[in-house]
Scaffold this motif. Sequence first.
Motif, mmCIF file in Angstrom:
data_model
loop_
_atom_site.group_PDB
_atom_site.id
_atom_site.type_symbol
_atom_site.label_atom_id
_atom_site.label_comp_id
_atom_site.label_asym_id
_atom_site.label_seq_id
_atom_site.Cartn_x
_atom_site.Cartn_y
_atom_site.Cartn_z
ATOM 1 N N ILE A 117 7.125 -29.550 -2.745
ATOM 2 C CA ILE A 117 5.702 -29.423 -2.409
ATOM 3 C C ILE A 117 5.487 -28.030 -1.825
ATOM 4 C CG2 ILE A 117 3.783 -30.377 -1.083
ATOM 5 C CD1 ILE A 117 5.357 -33.052 -1.058
ATOM 6 N N ARG A 118 4.581 -27.276 -2.441
ATOM 7 C CA ARG A 118 4.413 -25.864 -2.116
ATOM 8 C C ARG A 118 2.942 -25.538 -1.906
ATOM 9 N NH1 ARG A 118 6.308 -21.861 -6.791
ATOM 10 N NH2 ARG A 118 4.392 -22.665 -7.744
ATOM 11 N N SER A 119 2.659 -24.576 -1.047
ATOM 12 C CA SER A 119 1.287 -24.117 -0.840
ATOM 13 C C SER A 119 0.757 -23.468 -2.113
ATOM 14 C CB SER A 119 1.230 -23.115 0.315
ATOM 15 O OG SER A 119 -0.029 -22.467 0.355
ATOM 16 N N LYS A 120 -0.480 -23.789 -2.469
ATOM 17 C CA LYS A 120 -1.096 -23.140 -3.639
ATOM 18 C C LYS A 120 -1.496 -21.703 -3.331
ATOM 19 C CE LYS A 120 -3.094 -26.419 -6.881
ATOM 20 N NZ LYS A 120 -4.350 -26.868 -7.530
ATOM 21 N N VAL A 121 -1.815 -21.434 -2.066
ATOM 22 C CA VAL A 121 -2.304 -20.107 -1.684
ATOM 23 C C VAL A 121 -1.150 -19.144 -1.447
ATOM 24 C CG1 VAL A 121 -3.620 -18.817 0.036
ATOM 25 C CG2 VAL A 121 -4.408 -21.080 -0.702
ATOM 26 N N ASP A 122 -0.163 -19.583 -0.689
ATOM 27 C CA ASP A 122 1.019 -18.766 -0.409
ATOM 28 C C ASP A 122 2.229 -19.496 -0.967
ATOM 29 O OD1 ASP A 122 3.204 -17.414 0.616
ATOM 30 O OD2 ASP A 122 2.292 -17.039 2.567
ATOM 31 N N LYS A 123 2.672 -19.091 -2.137
ATOM 32 C CA LYS A 123 3.701 -19.828 -2.851
ATOM 33 C C LYS A 123 5.096 -19.663 -2.250
ATOM 34 C CE LYS A 123 1.035 -19.792 -7.144
ATOM 35 N NZ LYS A 123 0.658 -21.205 -7.064
ATOM 36 N N SER A 124 5.201 -18.981 -1.118
ATOM 37 C CA SER A 124 6.483 -18.884 -0.420
ATOM 38 C C SER A 124 6.643 -19.995 0.613
ATOM 39 C CB SER A 124 6.610 -17.522 0.274
ATOM 40 O OG SER A 124 5.696 -17.422 1.353
ATOM 41 N N ILE A 125 5.621 -20.822 0.788
ATOM 42 C CA ILE A 125 5.628 -21.854 1.830
ATOM 43 C C ILE A 125 5.882 -23.218 1.194
ATOM 44 C CG2 ILE A 125 4.285 -23.001 3.633
ATOM 45 C CD1 ILE A 125 2.631 -20.365 3.792
ATOM 46 N N TYR A 126 6.918 -23.913 1.682
ATOM 47 C CA TYR A 126 7.297 -25.228 1.174
ATOM 48 C C TYR A 126 7.336 -26.254 2.303
ATOM 49 C CZ TYR A 126 8.899 -23.222 -3.271
ATOM 50 O OH TYR A 126 8.966 -22.594 -4.492
ATOM 51 N N TRP A 127 7.228 -27.537 1.936
ATOM 52 C CA TRP A 127 7.499 -28.621 2.874
ATOM 53 C C TRP A 127 9.011 -28.748 3.028
ATOM 54 C CZ3 TRP A 127 4.032 -33.558 2.166
ATOM 55 C CH2 TRP A 127 2.671 -33.192 2.250
ATOM 56 N N TYR A 128 9.435 -28.916 4.294
ATOM 57 C CA TYR A 128 10.861 -29.038 4.585
ATOM 58 C C TYR A 128 11.079 -30.123 5.637
ATOM 59 C CZ TYR A 128 15.435 -27.805 6.565
ATOM 60 O OH TYR A 128 16.728 -27.851 7.029
ATOM 61 N N ARG A 129 11.936 -31.088 5.347
ATOM 62 C CA ARG A 129 12.297 -32.126 6.321
ATOM 63 C C ARG A 129 13.435 -31.584 7.178
ATOM 64 N NH1 ARG A 129 15.745 -36.760 5.990
ATOM 65 N NH2 ARG A 129 17.046 -35.299 4.855
ATOM 66 N N ASN A 130 13.175 -31.377 8.493
ATOM 67 C CA ASN A 130 14.203 -30.789 9.345
ATOM 68 C C ASN A 130 15.137 -31.851 9.901
ATOM 69 O OD1 ASN A 130 12.875 -32.012 11.459
ATOM 70 N ND2 ASN A 130 12.053 -30.117 12.313
ATOM 71 N N ASP A 131 16.060 -31.442 10.783
ATOM 72 C CA ASP A 131 17.062 -32.374 11.284
ATOM 73 C C ASP A 131 16.504 -33.385 12.271
ATOM 74 O OD1 ASP A 131 16.646 -30.706 13.418
ATOM 75 O OD2 ASP A 131 18.687 -29.913 13.497
ATOM 76 N N GLN A 132 15.222 -33.256 12.622
ATOM 77 C CA GLN A 132 14.558 -34.259 13.454
ATOM 78 C C GLN A 132 13.669 -35.180 12.610
ATOM 79 O OE1 GLN A 132 12.842 -32.719 17.162
ATOM 80 N NE2 GLN A 132 13.982 -30.823 16.837
ATOM 81 N N ASP A 133 13.828 -35.078 11.300
ATOM 82 C CA ASP A 133 13.080 -35.904 10.344
ATOM 83 C C ASP A 133 11.585 -35.627 10.366
ATOM 84 O OD1 ASP A 133 15.199 -37.181 9.142
ATOM 85 O OD2 ASP A 133 15.241 -38.817 10.594
#
Length: 248
Positions: A117-133
């Motif tokens: 899942i990525r930002s449409k405006v800034d394609k360098s930004i993604y959703w990331y599940r971190n180690d705290q969920d």
Amino acid sequence: MSNLFYAYAKNINDDWSYRYLIVFATRAVADEWWRAVSTSTNLLYSNSIVRVTPQFYTHDPSRAVIAYSITDPSVAKQFLGKVIFTLLNDRDGRVFPVIESGPEPITDYISNTWFYIRSKVDKSIYWYRNDQDIVVASRTNSTRFLIRNTNHAFDGKVMINSDDITISLAAGKLSLSVADEGNLQAMRKAETFKFGDFVDGYSINGCGWISVDELPRTAIVKVNDNSGEAWELVMNGRVYDIVPPPPK
């Protein structure tokens, strides 16, 4: 940038007649039109029109002409003001318009598929599940999610904005839910979202870009006032932090 979306339709019976250029008001309209056609009780249409890719269809004019789908009340008449069919010259007419193509392949939004899942405006930004969920916005990492229509009869079918969906992860069979703070978090329970929420239903908690460890500023949150940002599903991410098995 234009939001218009284009496709071709070809006669499945020959290589020269009944070829159409289709113009949809948006990509979402294209998918919604296809849902109406493919689920129509008028089997002449639903059994003879085939979606080969998001921008290529075939039809059998001896059974149902694809262009008439938006005038037939039993098929997709609600799209009469949102779709244009233009009959192209027959093959030997030589004139053939080339539809617009973007810089990247179009991702087909098929239910029960793994996406980033990525930002449409800034394609360098993604959703990331971190180690705290907790799901955060990241420029350096990305997590792959399983997006699935809650109506499993639509597995393998195109998802549209009105569909109820779940967003799941591979590890521990976790799914995304909205925590008390409004953040998206991986939990044992699967919350139901609308596929259309990716249009403007999720935002980044805070402004500016800082470390992904500073969660209050970068967490992905669910909003209900259409004030969120636009996100898109893609097949490639920054980092394969989880490599799930293919869905069964």
